[in-house]
Design a protein around this motif. Structure first.
Motif, mmCIF file in Angstrom:
data_model
loop_
_atom_site.group_PDB
_atom_site.id
_atom_site.type_symbol
_atom_site.label_atom_id
_atom_site.label_comp_id
_atom_site.label_asym_id
_atom_site.label_seq_id
_atom_site.Cartn_x
_atom_site.Cartn_y
_atom_site.Cartn_z
ATOM 1 N N THR A 33 0.832 -1.200 0.000
ATOM 2 C CA THR A 33 0.000 0.000 0.000
ATOM 3 C C THR A 33 0.867 1.252 0.000
ATOM 4 O OG1 THR A 33 -1.719 -1.179 1.210
ATOM 5 C CG2 THR A 33 -1.827 1.224 1.225
ATOM 6 N N THR A 34 1.933 1.244 0.796
ATOM 7 C CA THR A 34 2.846 2.385 0.842
ATOM 8 C C THR A 34 3.512 2.595 -0.509
ATOM 9 O OG1 THR A 34 3.256 1.972 3.178
ATOM 10 C CG2 THR A 34 4.855 3.354 2.016
ATOM 11 N N LEU A 35 3.934 1.506 -1.148
ATOM 12 C CA LEU A 35 4.561 1.632 -2.460
ATOM 13 C C LEU A 35 3.581 2.171 -3.486
ATOM 14 C CD1 LEU A 35 6.700 -1.627 -2.613
ATOM 15 C CD2 LEU A 35 7.499 0.701 -2.258
ATOM 16 N N ASN A 36 2.349 1.694 -3.467
ATOM 17 C CA ASN A 36 1.341 2.197 -4.402
ATOM 18 C C ASN A 36 1.032 3.657 -4.139
ATOM 19 O OD1 ASN A 36 1.146 -0.276 -5.679
ATOM 20 N ND2 ASN A 36 -0.586 -0.963 -4.443
ATOM 21 N N THR A 37 0.958 4.049 -2.869
ATOM 22 C CA THR A 37 0.685 5.439 -2.514
ATOM 23 C C THR A 37 1.832 6.333 -2.966
ATOM 24 O OG1 THR A 37 -0.576 4.697 -0.604
ATOM 25 C CG2 THR A 37 0.140 6.987 -0.612
ATOM 26 N N ASP A 38 3.083 5.878 -2.776
ATOM 27 C CA ASP A 38 4.235 6.665 -3.215
ATOM 28 C C ASP A 38 4.216 6.847 -4.727
ATOM 29 O OD1 ASP A 38 5.114 6.931 -0.637
ATOM 30 O OD2 ASP A 38 6.635 5.350 -0.765
ATOM 31 N N ALA A 39 3.861 5.787 -5.461
ATOM 32 C CA ALA A 39 3.808 5.887 -6.920
ATOM 33 C C ALA A 39 2.723 6.858 -7.355
ATOM 34 C CB ALA A 39 3.569 4.509 -7.538
ATOM 35 N N SER A 40 1.562 6.803 -6.705
ATOM 36 C CA SER A 40 0.493 7.728 -7.074
ATOM 37 C C SER A 40 0.847 9.158 -6.672
ATOM 38 C CB SER A 40 -0.835 7.307 -6.452
ATOM 39 O OG SER A 40 -0.790 7.418 -5.051
ATOM 40 N N ASN A 41 1.564 9.336 -5.548
ATOM 41 C CA ASN A 41 2.000 10.677 -5.145
ATOM 42 C C ASN A 41 3.001 11.250 -6.141
ATOM 43 O OD1 ASN A 41 0.381 10.828 -2.910
ATOM 44 N ND2 ASN A 41 1.961 10.173 -1.484
ATOM 45 N N LYS A 42 3.881 10.395 -6.673
ATOM 46 C CA LYS A 42 4.837 10.863 -7.681
ATOM 47 C C LYS A 42 4.100 11.295 -8.939
ATOM 48 C CE LYS A 42 8.761 8.158 -6.088
ATOM 49 N NZ LYS A 42 9.624 7.010 -6.347
ATOM 50 N N ASP A 49 3.293 19.675 -11.224
ATOM 51 C CA ASP A 49 4.379 20.441 -11.836
ATOM 52 C C ASP A 49 4.002 20.865 -13.252
ATOM 53 O OD1 ASP A 49 5.914 20.228 -9.574
ATOM 54 O OD2 ASP A 49 7.107 18.536 -10.323
ATOM 55 N N GLU A 50 3.400 19.947 -13.990
ATOM 56 C CA GLU A 50 2.960 20.261 -15.345
ATOM 57 C C GLU A 50 1.867 21.331 -15.323
ATOM 58 O OE1 GLU A 50 0.761 17.928 -18.989
ATOM 59 O OE2 GLU A 50 2.113 16.801 -17.685
ATOM 60 N N TYR A 51 0.976 21.239 -14.364
ATOM 61 C CA TYR A 51 -0.083 22.236 -14.228
ATOM 62 C C TYR A 51 0.500 23.602 -13.866
ATOM 63 C CZ TYR A 51 -4.290 24.555 -12.595
ATOM 64 O OH TYR A 51 -5.308 25.449 -12.419
ATOM 65 N N ILE A 103 -8.200 25.822 -8.493
ATOM 66 C CA ILE A 103 -8.252 24.538 -9.197
ATOM 67 C C ILE A 103 -7.106 23.643 -8.754
ATOM 68 C CG2 ILE A 103 -8.040 23.485 -11.479
ATOM 69 C CD1 ILE A 103 -9.616 25.882 -12.547
ATOM 70 N N GLY A 104 -5.951 24.216 -8.474
ATOM 71 C CA GLY A 104 -4.822 23.431 -7.959
ATOM 72 C C GLY A 104 -5.141 22.788 -6.622
ATOM 73 N N ARG A 105 -5.859 23.509 -5.775
ATOM 74 C CA ARG A 105 -6.292 22.932 -4.493
ATOM 75 C C ARG A 105 -7.309 21.828 -4.716
ATOM 76 N NH1 ARG A 105 -8.390 27.656 -1.588
ATOM 77 N NH2 ARG A 105 -7.046 29.057 -2.683
ATOM 78 N N LEU A 106 -8.083 21.935 -5.765
ATOM 79 C CA LEU A 106 -9.074 20.919 -6.075
ATOM 80 C C LEU A 106 -8.396 19.604 -6.435
ATOM 81 C CD1 LEU A 106 -12.127 20.450 -6.495
ATOM 82 C CD2 LEU A 106 -11.800 21.098 -8.871
ATOM 83 N N ALA A 107 -7.207 19.669 -7.041
ATOM 84 C CA ALA A 107 -6.482 18.452 -7.397
ATOM 85 C C ALA A 107 -5.997 17.711 -6.164
ATOM 86 C CB ALA A 107 -5.296 18.798 -8.291
#
Length: 158
Positions: A33-42, A49-51, A103-107
């Motif tokens: 779960t931690t690994l999946n969360t880290d991947a989704s956070n990245k 950053d793109e936004y 909108i950034g806060r919405l993300a």
């Protein structure tokens, strides 16, 4: 390794072994779960950053269009009209920035889009009606200069 040996031999684990096995499985699930969360956070960080870069391009494009519009207005009309256009466009950039931040806060969280940015055009109209140096129509047109900048950015990306 001990668990696999016990399972191969067909023997039952010692008393409390079920608890240890369950704790091991819970630990493995927690790591996954931690690994999946880290991947989704990245992924979320890369998207943010793109936004952020997209926001910067919109604001810069708005400022470039504003500078051309103010120069043309100063040449064709007078400085008062050009100043009103400039003030309106700065209000437009402020509106765009507040909207992008909302909108950034919405993300990051699933809340509603804020309504603070809606005060910006109201403040512009109030300022134009109270200050004799500002003209209402050029100020409102200046406020809307962020729209052509957005259209140009979209056309440029396609």
């Amino acid at each position: 390794m001990l668990v696999s040996q016990l399972l191969q031999n067909g023997t039952k684990p010692p008393k409390g072994g079920d608890v240890a096995l369950q704790k091991s499985e819970d630990l493995i699930n927690g790591v996954e779960t931690t690994l999946n969360t880290d991947a989704s956070n990245k992924g979320l960080t890369a998207s943010l950053d793109e936004y952020g870069q997209l926001q910067l391009r919109f604001i810069l494009a708005t400022l470039v269009i504003t500078s051309f519009a103010v120069a043309i207005t100063a040449f064709v009309f007078d400085l008062r009209t050009a100043g009103s256009l400039l003030v309106g466009s700065l209000f437009g950039v402020l509106y765009l920035r507040l909207l992008a931040r909302s909108i950034g806060r919405l993300a990051r969280s699933s809340e509603k889009v804020g309504k603070v940015q809606l005060l910006v055009p109201v403040l512009l109209v109030i300022a134009a009606s109270r200050l004799p140096e500002l003209e209402l129509l050029p100020a409102l047109l200046g406020f809307l200069l962020y729209k052509p900048a957005m259209i140009l950015q979209v056309l440029r990306e396609n």
